[in-house]
Design a protein around this motif. Structure first.
Motif, PDB file in Angstrom:
ATOM      1  N   ALA A  15       0.839  -1.198   0.000  1.00  8.94           N
ATOM      2  CA  ALA A  15       0.000   0.000   0.000  1.00  8.94           C
ATOM      3  C   ALA A  15       0.879   1.255   0.000  1.00  8.94           C
ATOM      4  O   ALA A  15       0.611   2.224  -0.736  1.00  8.94           O
ATOM      5  N   ASN A  16       1.916   1.263   0.798  1.00 14.21           N
ATOM      6  CA  ASN A  16       2.825   2.413   0.824  1.00 14.21           C
ATOM      7  C   ASN A  16       3.545   2.574  -0.510  1.00 14.21           C
ATOM      8  O   ASN A  16       3.724   3.690  -1.004  1.00 14.21           O
ATOM      9  N   THR A  17       3.944   1.451  -1.099  1.00 16.98           N
ATOM     10  CA  THR A  17       4.605   1.499  -2.394  1.00 16.98           C
ATOM     11  C   THR A  17       3.656   2.053  -3.451  1.00 16.98           C
ATOM     12  O   THR A  17       4.046   2.880  -4.297  1.00 16.98           O
ATOM     13  N   ALA A  18       2.411   1.612  -3.412  1.00 19.07           N
ATOM     14  CA  ALA A  18       1.418   2.099  -4.361  1.00 19.07           C
ATOM     15  C   ALA A  18       1.208   3.604  -4.182  1.00 19.07           C
ATOM     16  O   ALA A  18       1.112   4.360  -5.164  1.00 19.07           O
ATOM     17  N   LYS A  19       1.140   4.078  -2.922  1.00 17.21           N
ATOM     18  CA  LYS A  19       0.965   5.510  -2.660  1.00 17.21           C
ATOM     19  C   LYS A  19       2.162   6.306  -3.198  1.00 17.21           C
ATOM     20  O   LYS A  19       2.006   7.363  -3.814  1.00 17.21           O
ATOM     21  N   LEU A  20       3.383   5.785  -2.963  1.00 21.35           N
ATOM     22  CA  LEU A  20       4.580   6.459  -3.455  1.00 21.35           C
ATOM     23  C   LEU A  20       4.606   6.468  -4.987  1.00 21.35           C
ATOM     24  O   LEU A  20       4.990   7.463  -5.614  1.00 21.35           O
ATOM     25  N   PHE A  21       4.161   5.361  -5.608  1.00 25.41           N
ATOM     26  CA  PHE A  21       4.122   5.275  -7.056  1.00 25.41           C
ATOM     27  C   PHE A  21       3.135   6.293  -7.633  1.00 25.41           C
ATOM     28  O   PHE A  21       3.436   7.007  -8.592  1.00 25.41           O
ATOM     29  N   VAL A  22       1.954   6.429  -7.034  1.00 29.15           N
ATOM     30  CA  VAL A  22       0.950   7.397  -7.483  1.00 29.15           C
ATOM     31  C   VAL A  22       1.472   8.825  -7.293  1.00 29.15           C
ATOM     32  O   VAL A  22       1.304   9.685  -8.165  1.00 29.15           O
ATOM     33  N   ALA A  23       2.130   9.088  -6.166  1.00 25.35           N
ATOM     34  CA  ALA A  23       2.681  10.415  -5.917  1.00 25.35           C
ATOM     35  C   ALA A  23       3.764  10.744  -6.950  1.00 25.35           C
ATOM     36  O   ALA A  23       3.846  11.863  -7.463  1.00 25.35           O
ATOM     37  N   ALA A  24       4.600   9.758  -7.295  1.00 32.10           N
ATOM     38  CA  ALA A  24       5.648   9.976  -8.292  1.00 32.10           C
ATOM     39  C   ALA A  24       5.040  10.258  -9.662  1.00 32.10           C
ATOM     40  O   ALA A  24       5.510  11.123 -10.405  1.00 32.10           O
ATOM     41  N   LEU A  25       3.985   9.539 -10.013  1.00 32.45           N
ATOM     42  CA  LEU A  25       3.298   9.786 -11.281  1.00 32.45           C
ATOM     43  C   LEU A  25       2.684  11.195 -11.320  1.00 32.45           C
ATOM     44  O   LEU A  25       2.759  11.884 -12.336  1.00 32.45           O
ATOM     45  N   ALA A  26       2.079  11.615 -10.217  1.00 30.47           N
ATOM     46  CA  ALA A  26       1.478  12.951 -10.152  1.00 30.47           C
ATOM     47  C   ALA A  26       2.551  14.032 -10.314  1.00 30.47           C
ATOM     48  O   ALA A  26       2.374  15.006 -11.046  1.00 30.47           O
TER      49      ALA A  26
END
Length: 174
Positions: A15-26
């Protein structure tokens, strides 16, 4: 219980990795969008071509040096030089007769091209030319050029020791 804890850690880590991935994409999307906007706004604007033309509104008689009225003392005649209209450049011919009050000495005189100032409601000197001669009298002429500066003009002849003689005003349009 060891299996459950491992699963919980794995799920929360994912879940944390997914959040970091979404933040990086944004962040990447915002950066790319800003770069594209900056590049688009710095593009050179298309050039616009402006064509200037000159038109003379005659105030005095037709002024060809060969057909103009004879020069007279105490009067400045002005005419446009035929064929001098190239783009927004106009050449004029000013003529007068200068009488030397003391023929044994050199008389000095100056021509002035004056332009009307709508701001100060005065005639301002645009440019000046100096000359002189020795003798009784002489027909003198001057050929000032006006380039890309529309307005009302007059030509003044100032002879040493006498009053200034002024031409009629004339308009230059461009």
């Amino acid at each position: 219980m060891a299996t459950t804890r491992s699963s919980a850690v794995l799920v929360s880590g994912t879940a944390n990795t997914a959040k970091l991935f979404v933040a990086a994409l944004a962040f990447t999307g915002a950066y790319v969008g800003f770069s594209a906007y900056d590049t688009a706004s710095s593009a050179p604007r298309p050039t616009q071509t402006v064509t200037l033309s000159a038109r003379e509104l005659p105030i005095t008689s037709s002024l060809s040096p060969r057909t103009s009225q004879p020069a007279k003392a105490g009067k400045v005649s002005v005419s446009a030089l035929p064929g001098s209209d190239t783009g927004c450049v106009k050449t004029f011919v000013a003529r007068s007769v200068v009488v030397n009050p003391d023929p044994d000495r050199t008389v000095m005189y100056d021509w002035r091209l004056a332009r009307w100032s709508a701001d100060t409601h005065t005639w301002r000197t645009y440019f000046v030319d100096y000359d002189g001669f020795a003798g009784d009298e002489r027909t003198v002429d001057w050929r000032p050029r006006i380039s890309a500066n529309p307005g009302w003009y007059r030509i003044e002849l100032n002879v040493e020791g006498t009053r200034t003689v002024k031409s009629d005003r004339f308009q230059v349009s461009c």
